[in-house]
Design a protein around this motif. Structure first.
Motif, PDB file in Angstrom:
ATOM      1  N   ALA A 150      50.473  -4.089  21.323  1.00 46.01           N
ATOM      2  CA  ALA A 150      50.007  -5.419  20.956  1.00 46.01           C
ATOM      3  C   ALA A 150      49.637  -6.228  22.195  1.00 46.01           C
ATOM      4  CB  ALA A 150      51.078  -6.146  20.150  1.00 46.01           C
ATOM      5  N   ALA A 151      50.507  -6.239  23.191  1.00 47.07           N
ATOM      6  CA  ALA A 151      50.228  -6.989  24.408  1.00 47.07           C
ATOM      7  C   ALA A 151      48.973  -6.466  25.112  1.00 47.07           C
ATOM      8  CB  ALA A 151      51.429  -6.907  25.350  1.00 47.07           C
ATOM      9  N   ARG A 152      48.804  -5.137  25.095  1.00 47.42           N
ATOM     10  CA  ARG A 152      47.631  -4.533  25.738  1.00 47.42           C
ATOM     11  C   ARG A 152      46.343  -4.945  25.009  1.00 47.42           C
ATOM     12  NH1 ARG A 152      48.858   0.308  24.801  1.00 47.42           N
ATOM     13  NH2 ARG A 152      50.385   0.378  26.497  1.00 47.42           N
ATOM     14  N   ALA A 153      46.358  -4.893  23.677  1.00 44.85           N
ATOM     15  CA  ALA A 153      45.161  -5.244  22.908  1.00 44.85           C
ATOM     16  C   ALA A 153      44.796  -6.714  23.093  1.00 44.85           C
ATOM     17  CB  ALA A 153      45.391  -4.935  21.428  1.00 44.85           C
ATOM     18  N   ILE A 154      45.804  -7.573  23.101  1.00 41.12           N
ATOM     19  CA  ILE A 154      45.552  -9.000  23.303  1.00 41.12           C
ATOM     20  C   ILE A 154      44.958  -9.238  24.686  1.00 41.12           C
ATOM     21  CG2 ILE A 154      46.712 -11.233  23.550  1.00 41.12           C
ATOM     22  CD1 ILE A 154      48.723 -10.082  21.366  1.00 41.12           C
ATOM     23  N   GLY A 155      45.475  -8.538  25.677  1.00 40.51           N
ATOM     24  CA  GLY A 155      44.923  -8.647  27.023  1.00 40.51           C
ATOM     25  C   GLY A 155      43.473  -8.199  27.089  1.00 40.51           C
ATOM     26  N   GLU A 156      43.130  -7.130  26.381  1.00 39.16           N
ATOM     27  CA  GLU A 156      41.747  -6.644  26.390  1.00 39.16           C
ATOM     28  C   GLU A 156      40.811  -7.642  25.709  1.00 39.16           C
ATOM     29  OE1 GLU A 156      41.018  -2.665  25.228  1.00 39.16           O
ATOM     30  OE2 GLU A 156      42.457  -1.806  26.647  1.00 39.16           O
ATOM     31  N   ALA A 157      41.291  -8.296  24.644  1.00 37.25           N
ATOM     32  CA  ALA A 157      40.466  -9.316  24.002  1.00 37.25           C
ATOM     33  C   ALA A 157      40.207 -10.471  24.963  1.00 37.25           C
ATOM     34  CB  ALA A 157      41.148  -9.814  22.730  1.00 37.25           C
ATOM     35  N   ARG A 158      41.215 -10.870  25.708  1.00 38.47           N
ATOM     36  CA  ARG A 158      41.047 -11.930  26.702  1.00 38.47           C
ATOM     37  C   ARG A 158      40.057 -11.503  27.780  1.00 38.47           C
ATOM     38  NH1 ARG A 158      42.575 -16.475  24.340  1.00 38.47           N
ATOM     39  NH2 ARG A 158      44.825 -16.827  24.201  1.00 38.47           N
ATOM     40  N   ASP A 159      40.200 -10.269  28.253  1.00 41.04           N
ATOM     41  CA  ASP A 159      39.312  -9.768  29.301  1.00 41.04           C
ATOM     42  C   ASP A 159      37.856  -9.741  28.831  1.00 41.04           C
ATOM     43  OD1 ASP A 159      41.479  -9.437  30.950  1.00 41.04           O
ATOM     44  OD2 ASP A 159      41.661  -7.266  30.618  1.00 41.04           O
ATOM     45  N   ALA A 160      37.658  -9.571  27.515  1.00 41.25           N
ATOM     46  CA  ALA A 160      36.304  -9.537  26.967  1.00 41.25           C
ATOM     47  C   ALA A 160      35.722 -10.935  26.789  1.00 41.25           C
ATOM     48  CB  ALA A 160      36.305  -8.812  25.625  1.00 41.25           C
ATOM     49  N   GLY A 161      36.522 -11.959  27.058  1.00 48.90           N
ATOM     50  CA  GLY A 161      36.031 -13.328  26.975  1.00 48.90           C
ATOM     51  C   GLY A 161      36.236 -13.994  25.633  1.00 48.90           C
ATOM     52  N   ILE A 162      37.045 -13.394  24.773  1.00 51.90           N
ATOM     53  CA  ILE A 162      37.341 -14.026  23.478  1.00 51.90           C
ATOM     54  C   ILE A 162      38.470 -15.019  23.693  1.00 51.90           C
ATOM     55  CG2 ILE A 162      38.109 -13.643  21.102  1.00 51.90           C
ATOM     56  CD1 ILE A 162      36.775 -10.884  21.254  1.00 51.90           C
ATOM     57  N   ASP A 163      38.159 -16.285  23.499  1.00 49.13           N
ATOM     58  CA  ASP A 163      39.114 -17.336  23.865  1.00 49.13           C
ATOM     59  C   ASP A 163      39.731 -18.026  22.659  1.00 49.13           C
ATOM     60  OD1 ASP A 163      37.009 -18.802  22.885  1.00 49.13           O
ATOM     61  OD2 ASP A 163      36.786 -20.091  24.648  1.00 49.13           O
ATOM     62  N   ASN A 164      39.676 -17.375  21.502  1.00 47.41           N
ATOM     63  CA  ASN A 164      40.284 -17.945  20.299  1.00 47.41           C
ATOM     64  C   ASN A 164      41.022 -16.824  19.571  1.00 47.41           C
ATOM     65  OD1 ASN A 164      41.033 -19.680  18.290  1.00 47.41           O
ATOM     66  ND2 ASN A 164      38.968 -20.079  17.519  1.00 47.41           N
ATOM     67  N   LEU A 165      42.334 -16.751  19.771  1.00 49.55           N
ATOM     68  CA  LEU A 165      43.128 -15.656  19.213  1.00 49.55           C
ATOM     69  C   LEU A 165      44.212 -16.190  18.296  1.00 49.55           C
ATOM     70  CD1 LEU A 165      43.726 -13.410  22.374  1.00 49.55           C
ATOM     71  CD2 LEU A 165      41.849 -13.301  20.724  1.00 49.55           C
ATOM     72  N   ASN A 166      44.411 -15.479  17.191  1.00 49.49           N
ATOM     73  CA  ASN A 166      45.546 -15.722  16.302  1.00 49.49           C
ATOM     74  C   ASN A 166      46.467 -14.515  16.335  1.00 49.49           C
ATOM     75  OD1 ASN A 166      47.090 -16.850  13.933  1.00 49.49           O
ATOM     76  ND2 ASN A 166      46.330 -14.945  13.035  1.00 49.49           N
ATOM     77  N   LEU A 167      47.769 -14.778  16.295  1.00 46.56           N
ATOM     78  CA  LEU A 167      48.755 -13.715  16.144  1.00 46.56           C
ATOM     79  C   LEU A 167      49.495 -13.928  14.828  1.00 46.56           C
ATOM     80  CD1 LEU A 167      50.397 -13.501  19.702  1.00 46.56           C
ATOM     81  CD2 LEU A 167      48.234 -12.546  18.898  1.00 46.56           C
ATOM     82  N   ASP A 168      49.538 -12.891  13.994  1.00 48.89           N
ATOM     83  CA  ASP A 168      50.364 -12.902  12.787  1.00 48.89           C
ATOM     84  C   ASP A 168      51.771 -12.452  13.153  1.00 48.89           C
ATOM     85  OD1 ASP A 168      48.363 -13.729  11.104  1.00 48.89           O
ATOM     86  OD2 ASP A 168      47.994 -11.773  10.209  1.00 48.89           O
ATOM     87  N   LEU A 169      52.758 -13.271  12.818  1.00 49.99           N
ATOM     88  CA  LEU A 169      54.161 -12.922  13.026  1.00 49.99           C
ATOM     89  C   LEU A 169      54.924 -13.093  11.713  1.00 49.99           C
ATOM     90  CD1 LEU A 169      55.452 -14.557  16.339  1.00 49.99           C
ATOM     91  CD2 LEU A 169      54.988 -12.143  15.914  1.00 49.99           C
ATOM     92  N   MET A 170      55.822 -12.166  11.429  1.00 46.91           N
ATOM     93  CA  MET A 170      56.704 -12.285  10.280  1.00 46.91           C
ATOM     94  C   MET A 170      58.115 -12.628  10.750  1.00 46.91           C
ATOM     95  SD  MET A 170      55.810  -9.025   7.877  1.00 46.91           S
ATOM     96  CE  MET A 170      54.320  -8.922   6.896  1.00 46.91           C
ATOM     97  N   TYR A 171      58.873 -13.243   9.855  1.00 46.26           N
ATOM     98  CA  TYR A 171      60.300 -13.426  10.111  1.00 46.26           C
ATOM     99  C   TYR A 171      61.073 -13.041   8.853  1.00 46.26           C
ATOM    100  CZ  TYR A 171      59.947 -17.896   7.575  1.00 46.26           C
ATOM    101  OH  TYR A 171      59.732 -18.870   6.631  1.00 46.26           O
TER     102      TYR A 171
END
Length: 392
Positions: A150-171
């Protein structure tokens, strides 16, 4: 009261995923013999053409305010396929300035470099189905990714210049305690997403978890997790604006806001749902498509792609409207009810009076908004607007 056509969005359903999670009741299907991407894109565009022809003037001249690729796992589709869908939608309807285009992504299905392609195709927002940063919890949930994935994929999205990210989290996950729920939130905050969807795991009918329930925290423990996580998110600058949605300033999800404000949306794809207002005719129609990929692919270019069309009756509109609008913490302008339903405010009078008397809805003449107690008892509040209560 005359109807006013609200903003128009497009929902694109990609029904395939690598495997079906045991808690999932969405219309998703595990990949067995490959995905017919080209054929499915052709079907989606034929489906869109059919909807535009069926709805006629009601769907014309209304540029799209947002596009959302949901699933299933849309990130199984190549950037070229996503781009072809977006190009087809833009040619047919046009895009409003500042359009939000969201792609749901499973961190376990992302190939290196794909986010560059998605961004070039037009995607400007990515929603990651992380669910947890605890590898044991991820295994219990049947997820195919790890916390590191997950951390790696989020980092790659940032590196690609996508500056609007949502993370789904459950509790309230199997065997989870308060410390574990807060640890997930801290891991998410360290990645600095613009938006967080934070929602409780529930046992839905017709899922593996429903037939074989895992050991879940009790309701008191789940409530503690919600309150403490909500407080931590607020401290970090994420304002809660909907029951399960938190955002930094200016980063609320435009597509979901359109749903909650009773906006219009075309739904294309297997099992997709849509809602369209015909202001001239004074009608609001909900449409659903064939649920299985096989049936959808077979009939996407014909009227048989439609599983159901429902014209909303006036008696149903107060409930239809309020079950969405009251999810918003800030509520909605009171005048929007008449504009979006064509009904006078008096259609809400009895239920609204009861809810206000119980302290569930604020005494605000300009805004329809729940109180803090109303938010905690939201299902009860919304239930007051059910049409059958009028005849009880």
């Amino acid at each position: 009261m005359p109807l006013t056509a609200p903003p128009l969005s497009l929902y694109v359903h990609i029904p395939w995923c690598v495997k079906k999670c045991p808690y999932c009741d969405f219309n998703s299907h595990a990949v067995r013999d490959g995905i017919p991407q080209d054929a499915y894109v052709d079907a989606l565009l034929a489906d869109l053409d059919g909807d535009l022809a069926d709805f006629g003037a009601a769907s014309h001249g209304r540029p799209l305010a947002s596009v959302f690729f949901g699933g299933g796992t849309p990130s199984l589709f190549s950037p070229a396929s996503i781009g072809r869908i977006l190009d087809g939608a833009e040619r047919r309807l046009g895009f409003a300035p500042g359009i939000e285009i969201t792609l749901e992504a499973n961190p376990g299905t992302i190939e290196h470099g794909r986010f560059d392609g998605y961004r070039s195709a037009g995607v400007n927002r990515v929603s990651f189905g992380v669910q947890s940063f605890d590898d044991d919890k991820l295994r219990r949930l049947g997820r195919i990714h790890s916390a590191d994935d997950a951390a790696r994929a989020i980092g790659e999205a940032r590196d690609a210049g996508i500056d609007n990210l949502n993370l789904d989290l459950m509790y309230a996950l199997p065997t989870q305690d308060l410390d574990g729920a807060l640890a997930d939130v801290e891991r998410a905050l360290a990645l600095a997403p613009e938006h967080l969807s934070h929602y409780q795991l529930t046992l839905e009918p017709n899922t593996l978890f429903a037939s074989r329930p895992p050991p879940l925290p009790d309701s008191d423990a789940a409530w503690d997790m919600q309150e403490h996580c909500q407080q931590r998110l607020a401290e970090a600058g994420y304002a809660q604006y909907e029951v399960s949605a938190y955002a930094r300033p200016g980063r609320r999800a435009a597509h979901n806001l359109n749903y909650w404000r009773f906006g219009d949306y075309l739904g294309i794809g297997a099992g997709a749902h849509g809602k369209l207002t015909d202001a001239a005719a004074g009608t609001i129609t909900r449409r659903a498509k064939q649920r299985t990929p096989r049936a959808y692919l077979e009939h996407a270019a014909t009227a048989r792609r439609i599983a159901s069309d429902t014209s909303l009756a006036s008696a149903d509109l107060p409930f239809e409207y309020m079950m969405n609008a009251l999810r918003l913490v800030d509520g909605v302008p009171r005048a929007d009810f008449a504009a979006r339903t064509g009904l006078d405010d008096t259609a809400l009078a009895d239920a609204l009076g009861e809810a206000t008397a119980r302290g569930w809805i604020s005494r605000d003449e300009a805004v329809l908004r729940t109180t803090d107690e109303g938010q905690r008892l939201l299902n009860d509040v919304i239930g007051l607007f059910l049409p059958e209560r009028e005849h009880a």
